[in-house]
Design a protein around this motif. Structure first.
Motif, PDB file in Angstrom:
ATOM      1  N   GLN A 161       0.818  -1.221   0.000  1.00  0.00           N
ATOM      2  CA  GLN A 161       0.000   0.000   0.000  1.00  0.00           C
ATOM      3  C   GLN A 161       0.849   1.267   0.000  1.00  0.00           C
ATOM      4  O   GLN A 161       0.617   2.196  -0.780  1.00  0.00           O
ATOM      5  CB  GLN A 161      -0.948   0.000   1.204  1.00  0.00           C
ATOM      6  CG  GLN A 161      -1.977   1.105   1.169  1.00  0.00           C
ATOM      7  CD  GLN A 161      -1.718   2.180   2.215  1.00  0.00           C
ATOM      8  OE1 GLN A 161      -0.590   2.321   2.701  1.00  0.00           O
ATOM      9  NE2 GLN A 161      -2.756   2.913   2.558  1.00  0.00           N
ATOM     10  N   ALA A 162       1.847   1.325   0.884  1.00  0.00           N
ATOM     11  CA  ALA A 162       2.687   2.527   0.959  1.00  0.00           C
ATOM     12  C   ALA A 162       3.486   2.711  -0.323  1.00  0.00           C
ATOM     13  O   ALA A 162       3.654   3.838  -0.813  1.00  0.00           O
ATOM     14  CB  ALA A 162       3.626   2.434   2.168  1.00  0.00           C
ATOM     15  N   ASP A 163       3.972   1.606  -0.895  1.00  0.00           N
ATOM     16  CA  ASP A 163       4.709   1.706  -2.157  1.00  0.00           C
ATOM     17  C   ASP A 163       3.808   2.200  -3.280  1.00  0.00           C
ATOM     18  O   ASP A 163       4.236   2.991  -4.128  1.00  0.00           O
ATOM     19  CB  ASP A 163       5.294   0.343  -2.540  1.00  0.00           C
ATOM     20  CG  ASP A 163       6.458  -0.062  -1.653  1.00  0.00           C
ATOM     21  OD1 ASP A 163       7.131   0.837  -1.115  1.00  0.00           O
ATOM     22  OD2 ASP A 163       6.689  -1.280  -1.495  1.00  0.00           O
ATOM     23  N   LEU A 164       2.569   1.734  -3.300  1.00  0.00           N
ATOM     24  CA  LEU A 164       1.634   2.185  -4.321  1.00  0.00           C
ATOM     25  C   LEU A 164       1.402   3.688  -4.217  1.00  0.00           C
ATOM     26  O   LEU A 164       1.437   4.406  -5.234  1.00  0.00           O
ATOM     27  CB  LEU A 164       0.309   1.442  -4.189  1.00  0.00           C
ATOM     28  CG  LEU A 164      -0.812   1.884  -5.147  1.00  0.00           C
ATOM     29  CD1 LEU A 164      -0.416   1.650  -6.601  1.00  0.00           C
ATOM     30  CD2 LEU A 164      -2.117   1.158  -4.822  1.00  0.00           C
ATOM     31  N   LEU A 165       1.183   4.181  -3.022  1.00  0.00           N
ATOM     32  CA  LEU A 165       0.960   5.611  -2.849  1.00  0.00           C
ATOM     33  C   LEU A 165       2.173   6.410  -3.287  1.00  0.00           C
ATOM     34  O   LEU A 165       2.042   7.449  -3.948  1.00  0.00           O
ATOM     35  CB  LEU A 165       0.609   5.926  -1.394  1.00  0.00           C
ATOM     36  CG  LEU A 165       0.289   7.383  -1.086  1.00  0.00           C
ATOM     37  CD1 LEU A 165      -0.878   7.880  -1.945  1.00  0.00           C
ATOM     38  CD2 LEU A 165      -0.036   7.559   0.399  1.00  0.00           C
ATOM     39  N   ARG A 166       3.365   5.936  -2.966  1.00  0.00           N
ATOM     40  CA  ARG A 166       4.586   6.648  -3.387  1.00  0.00           C
ATOM     41  C   ARG A 166       4.702   6.679  -4.910  1.00  0.00           C
ATOM     42  O   ARG A 166       5.031   7.717  -5.494  1.00  0.00           O
ATOM     43  CB  ARG A 166       5.821   5.986  -2.768  1.00  0.00           C
ATOM     44  CG  ARG A 166       6.074   6.359  -1.320  1.00  0.00           C
ATOM     45  CD  ARG A 166       7.460   5.946  -0.886  1.00  0.00           C
ATOM     46  NE  ARG A 166       7.611   4.498  -0.831  1.00  0.00           N
ATOM     47  CZ  ARG A 166       7.360   3.766   0.253  1.00  0.00           C
ATOM     48  NH1 ARG A 166       6.939   4.354   1.363  1.00  0.00           N
ATOM     49  NH2 ARG A 166       7.528   2.453   0.231  1.00  0.00           N
ATOM     50  N   ARG A 167       4.435   5.550  -5.551  1.00  0.00           N
ATOM     51  CA  ARG A 167       4.526   5.491  -7.009  1.00  0.00           C
ATOM     52  C   ARG A 167       3.536   6.449  -7.668  1.00  0.00           C
ATOM     53  O   ARG A 167       3.868   7.196  -8.584  1.00  0.00           O
ATOM     54  CB  ARG A 167       4.240   4.065  -7.494  1.00  0.00           C
ATOM     55  CG  ARG A 167       5.350   3.074  -7.293  1.00  0.00           C
ATOM     56  CD  ARG A 167       4.873   1.674  -7.678  1.00  0.00           C
ATOM     57  NE  ARG A 167       5.918   0.681  -7.536  1.00  0.00           N
ATOM     58  CZ  ARG A 167       6.779   0.334  -8.486  1.00  0.00           C
ATOM     59  NH1 ARG A 167       6.716   0.932  -9.669  1.00  0.00           N
ATOM     60  NH2 ARG A 167       7.695  -0.597  -8.282  1.00  0.00           N
ATOM     61  N   VAL A 168       2.289   6.386  -7.195  1.00  0.00           N
ATOM     62  CA  VAL A 168       1.247   7.205  -7.813  1.00  0.00           C
ATOM     63  C   VAL A 168       1.495   8.680  -7.550  1.00  0.00           C
ATOM     64  O   VAL A 168       1.336   9.524  -8.439  1.00  0.00           O
ATOM     65  CB  VAL A 168      -0.144   6.765  -7.303  1.00  0.00           C
ATOM     66  CG1 VAL A 168      -1.227   7.696  -7.827  1.00  0.00           C
ATOM     67  CG2 VAL A 168      -0.438   5.334  -7.737  1.00  0.00           C
ATOM     68  N   HIS A 169       1.905   9.018  -6.338  1.00  0.00           N
ATOM     69  CA  HIS A 169       2.170  10.429  -6.009  1.00  0.00           C
ATOM     70  C   HIS A 169       3.335  10.966  -6.831  1.00  0.00           C
ATOM     71  O   HIS A 169       3.303  12.127  -7.272  1.00  0.00           O
ATOM     72  CB  HIS A 169       2.462  10.569  -4.521  1.00  0.00           C
ATOM     73  CG  HIS A 169       2.727  11.980  -4.102  1.00  0.00           C
ATOM     74  ND1 HIS A 169       1.756  12.961  -4.106  1.00  0.00           N
ATOM     75  CD2 HIS A 169       3.868  12.592  -3.687  1.00  0.00           C
ATOM     76  CE1 HIS A 169       2.271  14.110  -3.700  1.00  0.00           C
ATOM     77  NE2 HIS A 169       3.548  13.905  -3.447  1.00  0.00           N
ATOM     78  N   ARG A 170       4.334  10.144  -7.066  1.00  0.00           N
ATOM     79  CA  ARG A 170       5.517  10.574  -7.837  1.00  0.00           C
ATOM     80  C   ARG A 170       5.122  11.009  -9.244  1.00  0.00           C
ATOM     81  O   ARG A 170       5.667  11.974  -9.782  1.00  0.00           O
ATOM     82  CB  ARG A 170       6.520   9.428  -7.895  1.00  0.00           C
ATOM     83  CG  ARG A 170       7.800   9.731  -8.665  1.00  0.00           C
ATOM     84  CD  ARG A 170       8.655   8.483  -8.771  1.00  0.00           C
ATOM     85  NE  ARG A 170       7.971   7.421  -9.501  1.00  0.00           N
ATOM     86  CZ  ARG A 170       8.395   6.157  -9.534  1.00  0.00           C
ATOM     87  NH1 ARG A 170       9.456   5.800  -8.839  1.00  0.00           N
ATOM     88  NH2 ARG A 170       7.733   5.262 -10.243  1.00  0.00           N
ATOM     89  N   ASP A 171       4.183  10.306  -9.847  1.00  0.00           N
ATOM     90  CA  ASP A 171       3.848  10.553 -11.241  1.00  0.00           C
ATOM     91  C   ASP A 171       2.471  11.164 -11.450  1.00  0.00           C
ATOM     92  O   ASP A 171       2.112  11.512 -12.571  1.00  0.00           O
ATOM     93  CB  ASP A 171       3.919   9.239 -12.035  1.00  0.00           C
ATOM     94  CG  ASP A 171       5.297   8.613 -11.979  1.00  0.00           C
ATOM     95  OD1 ASP A 171       6.259   9.280 -12.406  1.00  0.00           O
ATOM     96  OD2 ASP A 171       5.417   7.484 -11.479  1.00  0.00           O
ATOM     97  N   GLY A 172       1.681  11.285 -10.377  1.00  0.00           N
ATOM     98  CA  GLY A 172       0.321  11.774 -10.518  1.00  0.00           C
ATOM     99  C   GLY A 172       0.237  13.288 -10.596  1.00  0.00           C
ATOM    100  O   GLY A 172       1.211  14.007 -10.359  1.00  0.00           O
ATOM    101  N   ARG A 173      -0.946  13.755 -10.911  1.00  0.00           N
ATOM    102  CA  ARG A 173      -1.189  15.191 -10.993  1.00  0.00           C
ATOM    103  C   ARG A 173      -1.805  15.679  -9.684  1.00  0.00           C
ATOM    104  O   ARG A 173      -2.507  14.933  -8.984  1.00  0.00           O
ATOM    105  CB  ARG A 173      -2.102  15.519 -12.169  1.00  0.00           C
ATOM    106  CG  ARG A 173      -3.458  14.840 -12.126  1.00  0.00           C
ATOM    107  CD  ARG A 173      -4.259  15.087 -13.398  1.00  0.00           C
ATOM    108  NE  ARG A 173      -4.707  16.468 -13.505  1.00  0.00           N
ATOM    109  CZ  ARG A 173      -5.257  16.989 -14.604  1.00  0.00           C
ATOM    110  NH1 ARG A 173      -5.421  16.238 -15.684  1.00  0.00           N
ATOM    111  NH2 ARG A 173      -5.649  18.243 -14.625  1.00  0.00           N
ATOM    112  N   PRO A 174      -1.588  16.957  -9.312  1.00  0.00           N
ATOM    113  CA  PRO A 174      -2.105  17.459  -8.036  1.00  0.00           C
ATOM    114  C   PRO A 174      -3.595  17.786  -8.072  1.00  0.00           C
ATOM    115  O   PRO A 174      -4.246  17.809  -7.035  1.00  0.00           O
ATOM    116  CB  PRO A 174      -1.272  18.724  -7.793  1.00  0.00           C
ATOM    117  CG  PRO A 174      -0.902  19.188  -9.171  1.00  0.00           C
ATOM    118  CD  PRO A 174      -0.706  17.937  -9.979  1.00  0.00           C
ATOM    119  N   ASP A 175      -4.124  18.064  -9.280  1.00  0.00           N
ATOM    120  CA  ASP A 175      -5.501  18.520  -9.380  1.00  0.00           C
ATOM    121  C   ASP A 175      -6.364  17.481 -10.093  1.00  0.00           C
ATOM    122  O   ASP A 175      -5.876  16.619 -10.813  1.00  0.00           O
ATOM    123  CB  ASP A 175      -5.558  19.833 -10.156  1.00  0.00           C
ATOM    124  CG  ASP A 175      -4.963  19.705 -11.557  1.00  0.00           C
ATOM    125  OD1 ASP A 175      -4.037  18.870 -11.746  1.00  0.00           O
ATOM    126  OD2 ASP A 175      -5.426  20.409 -12.467  1.00  0.00           O
TER     127      ASP A 175
END
Length: 264
Positions: A159-173
């Motif tokens: 779960q924590a790795d998934l959040l890190r991956r998505v946050h690294r490449d995701g958009r803020p809005d």
């Protein structure tokens, strides 16, 4: 097909974007075999069992899935319950344009605070829960959607790795109304229920990217567990959805969400 950086593979709809590249270039993964017919129309009565998943292979990464280089054979499907209620589904649109399944009877019964929650403790509830949670755990939907989804509805060591991956490449809005982040039609068109108990279920669902009369396919295999009164998604290994994606060799065996069936 263009080569995409490894870090872009962390976002779920990077797959859809790569499928779009394949549509534009006339190459890419998930081309249905020429002889493959459309998926069967849903029946108003439940079948005695769910058709096993199509033969597929599990790639080492999303990049291999997109390049059509499968490696390890996928596990065999098991018989699933008959009372899934196939016809009780419809598709609705997420910000960014992807269309995913929901059910009036099986959920989500609540769509608030950027979360989709309230799924029935039934086979169909497990199916739509997995699809909705995975769909919303995507960086292209924006942090106000993917962060609470992953924090509250994803469980397990990854779960924590998934959040890190998505946050690294995701958009803020969150994408604005009418904005299509992938530039084409992308939707979850069918599923296979591999196994079900009241505490855990394993499903596969068929993601289809469409441009004109062309279609590209990919399959996600997900596990959900009943925790604290609702279905939660088990995080993929190391938080990488690439570990649970395959390229189907056939679209037979997937039960379509809508009567019009699976594009062929």
């Amino acid at each position: 097909m263009r080569t995409r950086p490894d870090r872009a593979l962390a976002a779920r709809l990077t797959l859809a974007a790569a499928l779009v590249v394949g549509l534009a270039s006339g190459c890419g993964p998930g081309d249905a075999p020429a002889a493959a017919p459309p998926g069967p129309a849903p029946s108003t009565t439940a079948p005695t069992s769910v058709t096993p998943t199509p033969t597929s292979t599990t790639p080492r990464s999303q990049e291999e899935a997109l390049a059509g280089r499968p490696t390890t054979p996928a596990g065999a499907a098991t018989t699933a319950p008959a009372d899934i209620g196939f016809v009780d589904t419809e598709l609705y649109e997420l910000p960014g344009g992807e269309r995913i399944a929901r059910s009036p009877s099986a959920g989500p019964s609540r769509l608030d605070n950027n979360l989709a929650t309230g799924f029935a403790r039934t086979p169909l509830g497990a199916v739509v829960a997995g699809i909705n949670i995975a769909g919303r755990a995507d960086g292209s939907l924006g942090e106000p959607i993917y962060r609470p989804t992953i924090e509250r509805q994803v469980i397990g060591d990854g779960q924590a790795d998934l959040l890190r991956r998505v946050h690294r490449d995701g958009r803020p809005d969150v994408p604005a109304t009418g904005e299509q982040t992938d530039g084409t039609g992308v939707g979850s068109h069918g599923f296979t229920l591999h196994s079900y108990t009241d505490d855990e279920a394993t499903i596969s669902y068929l993601l289809v990217a469409t441009r004109g009369s062309q279609h590209k396919y990919a399959v996600y295999r997900l596990t959900v567990r009943w925790v604290d009164g609702d279905w939660k998604l088990l995080a993929p290994p190391n938080g990488d959805f690439g570990a649970v994606i395959s390229t189907p060799t056939s679209i037979d065996g997937f039960q379509p969400f809508e009567r019009r069936g699976i594009p062929a």
